[in-house]
Every structure is written in C-alpha cells, then in structure tokens.
Scaffold this motif. Structure first.
Motif, mmCIF file in Angstrom:
data_model
loop_
_atom_site.group_PDB
_atom_site.id
_atom_site.type_symbol
_atom_site.label_atom_id
_atom_site.label_comp_id
_atom_site.label_asym_id
_atom_site.label_seq_id
_atom_site.Cartn_x
_atom_site.Cartn_y
_atom_site.Cartn_z
ATOM 1 N N GLU A 1 0.839 -1.207 0.000
ATOM 2 C CA GLU A 1 0.000 0.000 0.000
ATOM 3 C C GLU A 1 0.863 1.242 0.000
ATOM 4 O O GLU A 1 1.973 1.229 0.526
ATOM 5 N N ARG A 2 0.328 2.329 -0.557
ATOM 6 C CA ARG A 2 1.031 3.610 -0.502
ATOM 7 C C ARG A 2 1.088 4.090 0.936
ATOM 8 O O ARG A 2 0.043 4.223 1.579
ATOM 9 N N PRO A 3 2.269 4.381 1.451
ATOM 10 C CA PRO A 3 2.342 4.874 2.826
ATOM 11 C C PRO A 3 2.025 6.368 2.882
ATOM 12 O O PRO A 3 1.992 7.040 1.851
ATOM 13 N N VAL A 4 1.807 6.864 4.094
ATOM 14 C CA VAL A 4 1.831 8.307 4.323
ATOM 15 C C VAL A 4 3.278 8.644 4.675
ATOM 16 O O VAL A 4 3.878 7.999 5.541
ATOM 17 N N ILE A 5 3.854 9.601 3.954
ATOM 18 C CA ILE A 5 5.254 9.973 4.191
ATOM 19 C C ILE A 5 5.261 11.356 4.838
ATOM 20 O O ILE A 5 4.839 12.341 4.225
ATOM 21 N N VAL A 6 5.697 11.404 6.104
ATOM 22 C CA VAL A 6 5.656 12.650 6.877
ATOM 23 C C VAL A 6 7.056 13.242 6.961
ATOM 24 O O VAL A 6 8.009 12.551 7.331
ATOM 25 N N PHE A 7 7.162 14.517 6.614
ATOM 26 C CA PHE A 7 8.395 15.259 6.854
ATOM 27 C C PHE A 7 8.088 16.328 7.897
ATOM 28 O O PHE A 7 7.285 17.237 7.620
ATOM 29 N N HIS B 1 0.686 2.275 7.234
ATOM 30 C CA HIS B 1 2.136 2.439 7.096
ATOM 31 C C HIS B 1 2.507 3.917 7.079
ATOM 32 O O HIS B 1 2.052 4.656 6.198
ATOM 33 N N LEU B 2 3.324 4.322 8.046
ATOM 34 C CA LEU B 2 3.814 5.706 8.104
ATOM 35 C C LEU B 2 5.321 5.706 7.931
ATOM 36 O O LEU B 2 6.020 4.871 8.510
ATOM 37 N N ASP C 1 1.594 9.379 0.141
ATOM 38 C CA ASP C 1 0.903 10.648 0.398
ATOM 39 C C ASP C 1 1.777 11.476 1.334
ATOM 40 O O ASP C 1 1.971 11.096 2.492
ATOM 41 N N VAL C 2 2.294 12.582 0.826
ATOM 42 C CA VAL C 2 3.272 13.373 1.592
ATOM 43 C C VAL C 2 2.567 14.394 2.477
ATOM 44 O O VAL C 2 1.641 15.076 2.041
ATOM 45 N N ARG C 3 3.007 14.475 3.746
ATOM 46 C CA ARG C 3 2.513 15.504 4.669
ATOM 47 C C ARG C 3 3.707 16.213 5.276
ATOM 48 O O ARG C 3 4.610 15.557 5.817
ATOM 49 N N LEU C 4 3.750 17.549 5.200
ATOM 50 C CA LEU C 4 4.743 18.337 5.935
ATOM 51 C C LEU C 4 4.053 18.834 7.196
ATOM 52 O O LEU C 4 3.052 19.550 7.100
ATOM 53 N N LEU C 5 4.554 18.438 8.363
ATOM 54 C CA LEU C 5 3.855 18.732 9.612
ATOM 55 C C LEU C 5 4.763 19.440 10.598
ATOM 56 O O LEU C 5 5.920 19.046 10.794
#
Ligand code: ADE
Length: 229
Positions: free
Chosen positions: A79-85, A106-107, A130-134
């Motif tokens: 599965e496509r993970p969520v990729i957090v920066f 999956h993170l 799915d990219v998230r900048l947090l």
C-alpha cells in the motif's frame, strides 16, 4: 501499524523502546524500524549535506541518499504509505491529524537537519506515497527527530490496543476541542489544600457538569483561540 523513521541520529529513537509504545512494539501492535540515512550514501565520509544553490547560510540535505532510502523502505510495499516530513514550514500537527494518521497502515517519517532537505525529495516522495509536511508548533528545532518522537507517541497511543483503557483517550485535552478538566486524588486535604468538595459528593451529574465548566473556563483563560475555532 508499520512505522519507518529515517534519520542521521537513529539512536535518538531508542527512547521508543520504553513505556507504552515499547510494550506495543513488543506485542506487535507497532512495527517500528529506524534507518540511518548515512547507510544510503556511497562516499568515504557518508556525506548527507551540501551547500545551497543560490547561496545563503547553512547546508541542505542532498537528494540522493533520501531517494535511495525511500526506494528501499517503500519499494515493493503493498500500500502507498503516508510519508511525513516534520518541518516548521509545515501544516500544524494536531490531535485530529494524529487520529487520522493512527488509521494508516504504514507511516514513513523523514527527519531533516540543517537548513532542510532538497525540495525535489518531496516531489519524488509524492510518487511513492501521500506526503505531509507537519509542524509541531511555531518554533524551530534543530532537526525533525524530536518532532517525530512527539508525533509517533501522539499517533501510536491512538492505535487500538496500545492504551489499555480506551476510555482514558476520550476525556483528554483536545479530544473535544477543549482543554482537560483538573484531576485530584487522595488525600482529600494536602498541605491545607482541599479537593473541590463536589468531587467528594458522589453526585455523578454534578461532577460531570462541574468538569465541563472547568474545561470551558480553562480553555477560555489559556487557549481562547480554541473557543474561537
Ligand atoms: N523541525 C524543526 N523545527 C520543527 C518544528 N517546529 N516542527 C516540526 N519539525 C521541525
């Protein structure tokens, strides 16, 4: 839930082996792997940074080790993970984002250092997940590691089974947009300070409305921005 963390200081994450999250890892609820970004370099000095194009202060993280790390971690995943920066330039990390991410299977967390990561890495990561900048808040840390520790704890404790009594997750600050009510335990009088008598009354309805008033009053005093929302 699977969690991968990429960092040039992987030992910082040793702290995730203790307490509730440590137990959740042992029991298999959380599968956490920490990767050293320098393992994806190929030069003698294991270089991860370089000077910025256009000039300016500080160093920028090179894209190549990030590309290899992401390929290694995400490549072949079902599965496509969520990729957090984590980034002070990102969207504010909140309890509702923690809850949303606690449902992801999956993170992947990428910890930047120095002046940040080459911008093309975010573009590339968006092809893999799915990219998230947090951002943890409106202040600057030296790198993403401490922010990722905080996020992993906030998210991990919401994964079903990690916190033994799920009821304790409901009556917390930020769960209903208000701050938590004050708590007291025995003794009823301590250093001349009394527990509010209503809590000793046995009247559950009165206790519930007193707690609600306390929540609203505290929120009004300490975090009026939450009431405005
Ligand atoms: N990295 C540096 N500062 C940060 C912040 N405030 N939030 C998330 N990541 C960061």
């Amino acid at each position: 839930m699977r969690i991968d963390v990429v960092s040039i200081f992987p030992t910082i994450f040793d702290a995730l082996e203790v307490s509730l999250l440590g137990k959740a890892r042992q029991s298999g609820l959380l599968d956490v792997a920490v990767h050293d970004l320098r393992d994806y370099t190929h030069d003698r000095h294991r270089t991860v940074d370089d000077t910025p194009y256009g000039g300016g202060a500080g160093m920028v993280m090179k894209p190549e080790p990030w590309g290899e790390a992401l390929d290694d971690i995400v490549g072949g995943a079902a599965e496509r993970p969520v990729i957090v920066f984590p980034s002070p330039a990102g969207e504010r990390f909140t309890q509702s984002i923690a809850r949303e991410l606690s449902a992801a299977p999956h993170l992947v967390f990428g910890c930047g250092r120095y002046e940040g990561i080459d911008e093309r890495v975010f573009d590339y990561a968006a092809e893999l997940g799915d990219v998230r900048l947090l951002s943890l808040g409106d202040y600057v840390l030296n790198g993403g590691e401490v922010a990722v520790m905080a996020m992993v704890e906030a998210i991990g404790r919401l994964v079903p089974g990690v916190v033994g009594n799920p009821e304790s997750l409901v009556e917390e600050s930020h769960e209903d947009g208000l701050l938590e009510y004050p708590s007291f335990t025995k003794p009823a009088v301590w250093r001349e300070r009394e527990v509010p008598p209503i809590l000793l009354s046995g009247n559950h309805g009165a206790v519930a409305s007193w707690r609600r008033e306390q929540q609203i009053e505290r929120t009004r005093l300490r975090r009026p921005d939450l009431l405005a929302d």
